[in-house]
Each structure stands twice: as structure tokens, then as C-alpha cells.
Design a protein around this motif. Structure first.
Motif, PDB file in Angstrom:
ATOM      1  N   GLY A  26       0.906  -0.854  -0.187  1.00 29.75           N
ATOM      2  CA  GLY A  26      -0.224  -0.012   0.315  1.00 29.75           C
ATOM      3  C   GLY A  26       1.236   1.273  -0.437  1.00 29.75           C
ATOM      4  N   GLN A  50     -11.413  -4.888  -3.338  1.00 30.75           N
ATOM      5  CA  GLN A  50     -11.607  -3.465  -3.089  1.00 30.75           C
ATOM      6  C   GLN A  50     -11.152  -3.014  -1.535  1.00 30.75           C
ATOM      7  OE1 GLN A  50     -13.962  -2.270  -6.464  1.00 30.75           O
ATOM      8  NE2 GLN A  50     -13.084  -0.693  -5.145  1.00 30.75           N
ATOM      9  N   SER A  51     -11.420  -3.431  -0.504  1.00 35.18           N
ATOM     10  CA  SER A  51     -11.496  -3.459   0.805  1.00 35.18           C
ATOM     11  C   SER A  51      -9.642  -2.828   0.600  1.00 35.18           C
ATOM     12  CB  SER A  51     -11.185  -4.406   1.161  1.00 35.18           C
ATOM     13  OG  SER A  51     -10.717  -3.799   3.160  1.00 35.18           O
ATOM     14  N   GLY A  54      -8.605   0.580  -2.349  1.00 40.37           N
ATOM     15  CA  GLY A  54     -10.306   1.497  -2.187  1.00 40.37           C
ATOM     16  C   GLY A  54     -11.188   1.882  -3.133  1.00 40.37           C
ATOM     17  N   ASP A  55     -11.982   2.553  -2.612  1.00 38.93           N
ATOM     18  CA  ASP A  55     -13.074   2.401  -3.849  1.00 38.93           C
ATOM     19  C   ASP A  55     -12.598   3.753  -4.826  1.00 38.93           C
ATOM     20  OD1 ASP A  55     -14.726   1.275  -1.859  1.00 38.93           O
ATOM     21  OD2 ASP A  55     -15.368   3.063  -0.165  1.00 38.93           O
ATOM     22  N   GLU A  56     -11.620   3.777  -4.857  1.00 46.11           N
ATOM     23  CA  GLU A  56     -11.254   5.003  -6.168  1.00 46.11           C
ATOM     24  C   GLU A  56     -10.519   4.158  -7.080  1.00 46.11           C
ATOM     25  OE1 GLU A  56      -7.398   4.673  -2.798  1.00 46.11           O
ATOM     26  OE2 GLU A  56      -9.690   4.596  -3.221  1.00 46.11           O
TER      27      GLU A  56
END
Length: 279
Positions: A26, A50-51, A54-56
Motif C-alpha cells: 500500500g 476492493q477493501s 479502496g473505492d477510488e
């Protein structure tokens, strides 16, 4: 008006994405300004991806048939216009090893493939499966180039093409990953149609971005065994590629391998391959 920012495409075999994030992936990703991220050997669910990312990120994921094995994904800042996962004959299981996606970049479409070729074991059924995959890949590549002049196959292709691509190549000529039969596929992938001496004129004309930018030098390597002092002595293999169509290869402005500063700073046994395309 300043020129548009090049499209940054990064590819890496994460050797299990959850473990990679626990070890620092990360932090690498946060500082790399990547537009499209291709992953291999994900070994996790779409929800896990996804977790972690991230949502971007918009994420496409093709898991392997066997849970906890293989798995490929492509994450991007912008949504793909279409994606495909079929490769080879209907009875050939390529799940978790081949994922294609089309992305609109300005008025152009770039096709990105995240690929994870079998590692294989010489003279075993595992090697037969590897050749089946390479056969299917060879058949698909001309169709990809017809579909889009801006196409690129990235990932862990598990073959060192030339003696420059493996530190101790003499000791590996009978091992999967450096067998003459495997290397012949890459002769065809990157050779030109009129290059009779190199590939009997059967070349598909794709460009090995890593070799083009590095030149005729050892490596630079992308994978090191976890055993012994392989990383510390740079006893590696270059088995992670970005293979581009000629039109896309002509737009490359930078190529790099993000090798960790130290053995204990690695978050995978592979290093990311990062290329900027000015398209």
C-alpha cells in the motif's frame, strides 16, 4: 497547453495480495501515481481487492478455478469499457490467468492484458498445461493487435527469453522457465515477420519494452528466489514483461523496475514493472 500526463501502467505478481499489503504494498502504491495496475497471483476475492485498494479504484478480477490459487486483476482510475477473460479452446481452463480490458484514453483505446503463465515443471503434465497456455496466447496475440493498435500484455510470463534474462542461465537450460521450447515462443512473440534468422519468419512483431529500454545488458531482473542470498547478490530472473504492439511501444517515455532497497523491504518475490505511455 501543457502535454497530457503519460498513462502509467504498473504490473506485478503480488504473491498473494493480502500478504503483500501486510508487508507494505500500500505504501508503494500510494507513492507511485499509477493509472492502471495489473496484478497476478492475487489469491484473494474481489471484495478483498476492493477493501485493500479502496473505492477510488475500479477493479476487474478473474479468480482461478481452485480457490487460493493464481488469480489476475486489473485496477484502474477509470472504468474499462469492456473486458474479456476467455482464452483458448472451450475445454481449456485459463481462469485466473488471462484478463483483457479496454480503456479509453483521450480519443484512443488501449487494450491491457494481465497474464499469469504457468510456472511448469519440465517433463510433467504441468509443463503440458504451460505449453497449452502459450499456444493459446500465441493464437490470441494477432487478434489483439487487430482489435487495437494500442495493446499490451503485461504480467508474470514465467519464461526468461534470452541468456541476458537469467543470472545463472547455464544451470537452467533444462529447467522450466528457460527451456528452448519455451524461449522459442518468445522468439515468435517479439520477432518481426521478415526476421528469418531469428524466428523462421513467423514473428508476431510485439515489442518487449523491458529489453528495448534496458539494451543488451544482464537483466534487469524482476524475480528472485526466496532461498539463500539470491536477492542480495542480484541472482535473478527477468520473467515479468510488458509486451506492446509497435504503435503503443512507440509512445513509451519511461520504463522502470521497482526493486526493493533491501531483502527485508520486499512485499513480494517479484518487483513491479512500471511503464509510462504518452498516448
Amino acid at each position: 497547453m501543457p502535454p497530457a500526463k503519460p498513462l502509467r501502467l504498473a504490473s506485478v505478481n503480488v504473491n498473494g495480495v493480502r500478504a503483500a499489503f501486510r508487508k507494505g504494498m500500500g505504501d508503494w502504491l500510494a507513492g507511485r501515481n499509477v493509472d492502471i495496475l495489473a496484478l497476478q497471483e492475487v489469491r484473494a476475492s474481489a471484495e478483498d481487492l476492493q477493501s485493500l485498494l479502496g473505492d477510488e479504484w475500479d477493479i476487474l478480477h478473474d479468480p482461478a478455478t481452485a480457490k487460493g490459487r493464481a488469480g489476475v486483476a486489473i485496477a484502474s482510475r477509470n472504468r474499462a469499457s469492456i473486458h474479456r477473460v476467455e482464452l483458448g479452446a472451450a475445454d481449456f481452463d485459463s481462469a485466473g490467468r488471462w484478463l483483457e480490458a479496454d480503456y479509453e484514453v483521450g480519443d484512443r483505446v488501449i487494450t491491457v492484458v494481465s497474464a499469469y503463465v504457468h510456472s511448469g515443471v519440465a517433463d510433467t503434465p504441468k509443463q503440458v498445461e504451460k505449453y497449452k497456455f502459450l499456444d493459446a496466447m500465441q493464437e490470441r496475440m494477432p487478434r489483439l493487435a487487430e482489435h487495437s493498435e494500442f495493446a499490451v500484455i503485461v504480467g508474470d510470463l514465467n519464461v526468461g527469453h534470452r541468456t541476458l534474462d537469467i543470472k545463472n542461465w547455464k544451470g537452467n537450460v533444462k529447467r522450466a522457465g528457460f527451456l528452448p521450447e519455451e524461449r522459442a515462443y518468445f522468439d515468435r512473440f517479439v520477432g518481426a515477420e521478415d526476421d528469418e534468422a531469428y524466428n523462421a519468419g513467423a514473428g508476431l512483431g510485439w515489442v518487449d519494452i523491458g529489453r528495448r529500454f534496458a539494451g543488451e545488458v544482464p537483466g534487469p531482473y524482476t524475480w528472485w528466489s526466496q532461498r539463500g542470498k539470491a536477492f542480495d547478490t542480484d541472482t535473478g530472473w527477468r520473467i515479468d514483461y510488458q509486451l506492446a504492439t509497435p504503435a503503443l511501444a512507440a509512445t513509451v517515455v519511461s520504463y522502470s523496475i521497482d526493486r526493493a532497497d533491501a531483502w527485508d523491504a520486499r512485499w513480494s518475490d517479484h518487483a513491479p514493472v512500471v511503464v509510462d505511455y504518452a498516448i
